[in-house]
Design an enzyme around this catalytic site. Sequence first.
Site, PDB file in Angstrom:
ATOM      1  N   ASP A 218     -31.189  -9.925  34.956  1.00  0.00           N
ATOM      2  CA  ASP A 218     -31.312 -11.220  34.274  1.00  0.00           C
ATOM      3  C   ASP A 218     -32.273 -12.074  35.094  1.00  0.00           C
ATOM      4  OD1 ASP A 218     -30.895 -13.481  32.671  1.00  0.00           O
ATOM      5  OD2 ASP A 218     -28.939 -13.966  33.539  1.00  0.00           O
ATOM      6  N   ARG A 286     -25.738  -9.484  19.585  1.00  0.00           N
ATOM      7  CA  ARG A 286     -25.068 -10.771  19.848  1.00  0.00           C
ATOM      8  C   ARG A 286     -24.382 -11.303  18.577  1.00  0.00           C
ATOM      9  NH1 ARG A 286     -26.274 -14.226  23.953  1.00  0.00           N
ATOM     10  NH2 ARG A 286     -24.557 -15.340  22.933  1.00  0.00           N
TER      11      ARG A 286
HETATM   12  N1   CP Z   1     -28.905 -14.381  26.058  1.00  0.00           N
HETATM   13  C1   CP Z   1     -28.757 -15.663  25.644  1.00  0.00           C
HETATM   14  O1   CP Z   1     -27.686 -16.268  25.745  1.00  0.00           O
HETATM   15  O2   CP Z   1     -29.863 -16.199  25.086  1.00  0.00           O
HETATM   16  P1   CP Z   1     -30.050 -17.730  24.674  1.00  0.00           P
HETATM   17  O3   CP Z   1     -30.036 -18.542  25.950  1.00  0.00           O
HETATM   18  O4   CP Z   1     -31.375 -17.780  23.970  1.00  0.00           O
HETATM   19  O5   CP Z   1     -28.924 -18.138  23.786  1.00  0.00           O
HETATM   20  N1  NVA Z   2     -28.330 -16.542  33.604  1.00  0.00           N
HETATM   21  C1  NVA Z   2     -29.072 -17.194  32.547  1.00  0.00           C
HETATM   22  C2  NVA Z   2     -28.688 -16.624  31.234  1.00  0.00           C
HETATM   23  C3  NVA Z   2     -29.439 -17.178  30.038  1.00  0.00           C
HETATM   24  C4  NVA Z   2     -28.968 -16.595  28.755  1.00  0.00           C
HETATM   25  C5  NVA Z   2     -28.827 -18.696  32.603  1.00  0.00           C
HETATM   26  O1  NVA Z   2     -27.702 -19.105  32.834  1.00  0.00           O
HETATM   27  O2  NVA Z   2     -29.789 -19.440  32.420  1.00  0.00           O
END
Ligand code: CP
Ligand code: NVA
Length: 302
Positions: A218, A286
Site C-alpha cells: 500500500d 470492493r
Molecule cells: N482502497 C480504497 O479505500 O480506495 P479509496 O480511498 O479510493 O476509497
Molecule cells: N493506507 C491508505 C489507504 C487508502 C485507501 C490511507 O489510509 O491513506
Amino acid sequence: MSARHFLDVTDLSARDLNQVLDLAEADIAKLGRPLADKGVALIFEKPSNRTRHSMEMAVVQLGGHPIFTRGEEVGFDERETVEDVTRILAGYHHAIAARVFAHSVLQRMAQVSSVPIINMLSEQSHPLQAIADVLTMRQELGGLNNKTVAWVGDYNNVARSLSEACALERMHIRLGCPQGYGASASELTRLQELGAASVEQHDSAVLAAKHAHAVHTDAFVSMGQESETEKRLHDLAEFKVDAKVMAAADSNAIFMHCLPAHREVEVSGEVIDGAQSRVVLQAHNRMHAARGVLAHLMGVTI
Ligand code: CP
Ligand code: NVA
C-alpha cells in the site's frame, strides 16, 4: 446498544467472515432487498474513489438509498458532537458508515447508535478493504486454506485489517517492514491467537515474500501522514515491490494493492501493470464485499 457494528474485521468470527464472503458472491436476487425504502448514511472526512462508489452501489443493490456527506459538512465535534450526529442519523438511516481520521470517533458512534456503524477507513483499520482482499485471494488462489500472504512496506490500517482477516482464515502471514514500521509484538501475538497458521515478521521485502501466494503493499504515506512524507519515503525506500520481490514469491503468486497506488514508490510499474497483478479485480470486489457486509449486518443468511 444492541446493533451489530463493523469497526474492525475482528467484529466478525471466522464463521461470520466466511458467511460474509459467501454473501458477497451470492446472486443479488438471493439476498432479497433488506434495505428496501431504507437509507444508509456515508460520511467521509477524507477523499475516496473506491469506497464511496462501492458502498453507494452496494446499498442500491440491496434496495436502499445512500446519502453521502463530507466530514466538514457534518462537523464532528465542531458543529455538533459525534454522539448527537449519530443519534440523529440513526433515526433516518438503517446503517451509518464513516471514513474518519480518528478510530475513536467510530467507537463513540457505536456507543450510542441503535443502527450498525461501519468503518470505511480509520487511521487504525480498513476492514471493508480486507473483506475484498480475502475474497479476491479466495477466488484467485482457489481457496485460502494453507495459503501464504505477504505484506511488504508500512504495517498500516490496510495491513492490520488484512492480517486480521488472514488470521481468521488460518493463513500463513509474512510481514516485511523496516524497523519502526512493523506490527508490534502484541499485534503479532494477537494474529497468532486469532488463528493464523504462522506469523513471521522480517525487515526485508524479499524474505517476507518468500513462498507467498499473494504479495500485498500500500502507499507509504497514508492520508493524514502528509507531514511525514520525506521521512517515510526515505525509511521505506527498500520496500518497493518490484520484479525481484515477486521472484521470491511462489511462481504463481499474485500482486495486490488496495489503491490508490504510487508507481515506482511502493510498487514498480512493471509489477502493478503486469500479468501477476489483480488490483482491478480487487477494486471491483470492493462492491461485492460491501454488499456482503451490509447484508450480514442486516441479518441476511444464505
Ligand atoms: N482502497 C480504497 O479505500 O480506495 P479509496 O480511498 O479510493 O476509497
Ligand atoms: N493506507 C491508505 C489507504 C487508502 C485507501 C490511507 O489510509 O491513506
